[in-house]
Design an enzyme around this catalytic site. Structure first.
Site, short mmCIF file in Angstrom:
data_model
loop_
_atom_site.label_atom_id
_atom_site.label_comp_id
_atom_site.label_asym_id
_atom_site.label_seq_id
_atom_site.Cartn_x
_atom_site.Cartn_y
_atom_site.Cartn_z
N PHE A 1 11.27 27.39 -23.02
CA PHE A 1 10.47 27.44 -24.29
C PHE A 1 10.37 28.74 -24.69
CE2 PHE A 1 7.73 27.24 -20.37
CZ PHE A 1 7.19 28.43 -20.43
N GLU B 1 -2.73 42.03 -19.55
CA GLU B 1 -2.79 41.37 -21.21
C GLU B 1 -4.16 42.09 -21.80
OE1 GLU B 1 -1.48 36.84 -20.21
OE2 GLU B 1 -3.36 37.15 -20.33
N TYR C 1 4.93 38.04 -23.31
CA TYR C 1 5.29 36.82 -22.59
C TYR C 1 6.35 37.01 -21.91
CZ TYR C 1 1.74 33.89 -25.36
OH TYR C 1 0.75 33.40 -25.76
N ASN D 1 -1.62 24.55 -29.06
CA ASN D 1 -2.58 24.08 -28.12
C ASN D 1 -3.77 25.21 -28.18
OD1 ASN D 1 -1.75 26.22 -26.81
ND2 ASN D 1 -1.19 25.39 -25.01
N LYS E 1 -4.83 31.13 -31.04
CA LYS E 1 -3.36 31.00 -31.51
C LYS E 1 -3.51 30.93 -33.04
CE LYS E 1 -1.37 29.60 -27.30
NZ LYS E 1 -0.62 28.67 -26.63
N THR F 1 -2.98 22.59 -20.34
CA THR F 1 -2.13 23.13 -21.44
C THR F 1 -1.92 22.04 -22.34
OG1 THR F 1 -1.18 24.80 -19.81
CG2 THR F 1 0.10 24.51 -21.86
#
Length: 138
Positions: free
Chosen positions: A57, A126, A49, A112, A9, A91
């Site tokens: 969120f 994905e 997502y 994270n 990320k 997570t």
């Protein structure tokens, strides 16, 4: 061989952790079958997502994924999905086991460091969302 999908990320890319995370991946005998660096857009992140669309969120998650480049990976080994989930850790990094990527590198629940598929169907979606079959070297 099973394949799974992973993302390093933006928070980890920004902190120059790509090599350290790849080293942990390779030390667990994963084979990197595909890899690319991209900058996600909001529409791409929202579609990726989509399963979280109704969650509180969602907007923060999709916005944070667009704050800088990400590294997209297809990882391969026997039991890859479970093994990658274990290597990532919980997570919430405060709950992650010692030696996991999130315990070592995550800043917070929101930052994270990595993403991973949670099931074979998710991995298939994905992987195909970001990679064509000609980009994956099995």
């Amino acid at each position: 061989m099973e394949q799974t999908f992973a993302i390093i990320k933006p928070d980890a890319v920004e902190r120059n952790l790509i090599g350290k995370i790849l080293e942990k991946i390779e030390s667990k005998e994963f084979r990197v079958a595909a890899m690319k660096r991209v900058l996600l857009t909001i529409p791409v992140a929202e579609c990726f997502y989509h399963v979280h669309k109704e969650r509180p969120f969602f907007k923060d998650l999709t916005a944070s994924m667009c704050t800088g480049p990400v590294i997209l990976l297809v990882l391969q080994k026997e039991g890859a999905i479970k093994a990658w989930r274990e290597l990532m850790g919980a997570t919430n990094p405060a709950e992650a086991d010692a030696g996991t990527i999130r315990k070592e590198f995550a800043v917070s629940l929101e930052k994270n460091s990595v993403h991973g598929s949670d099931a074979p169907e998710t991995a298939a979606f994905e992987i195909s969302y970001f990679f064509s079959q000609t980009e994956i070297l099995s």
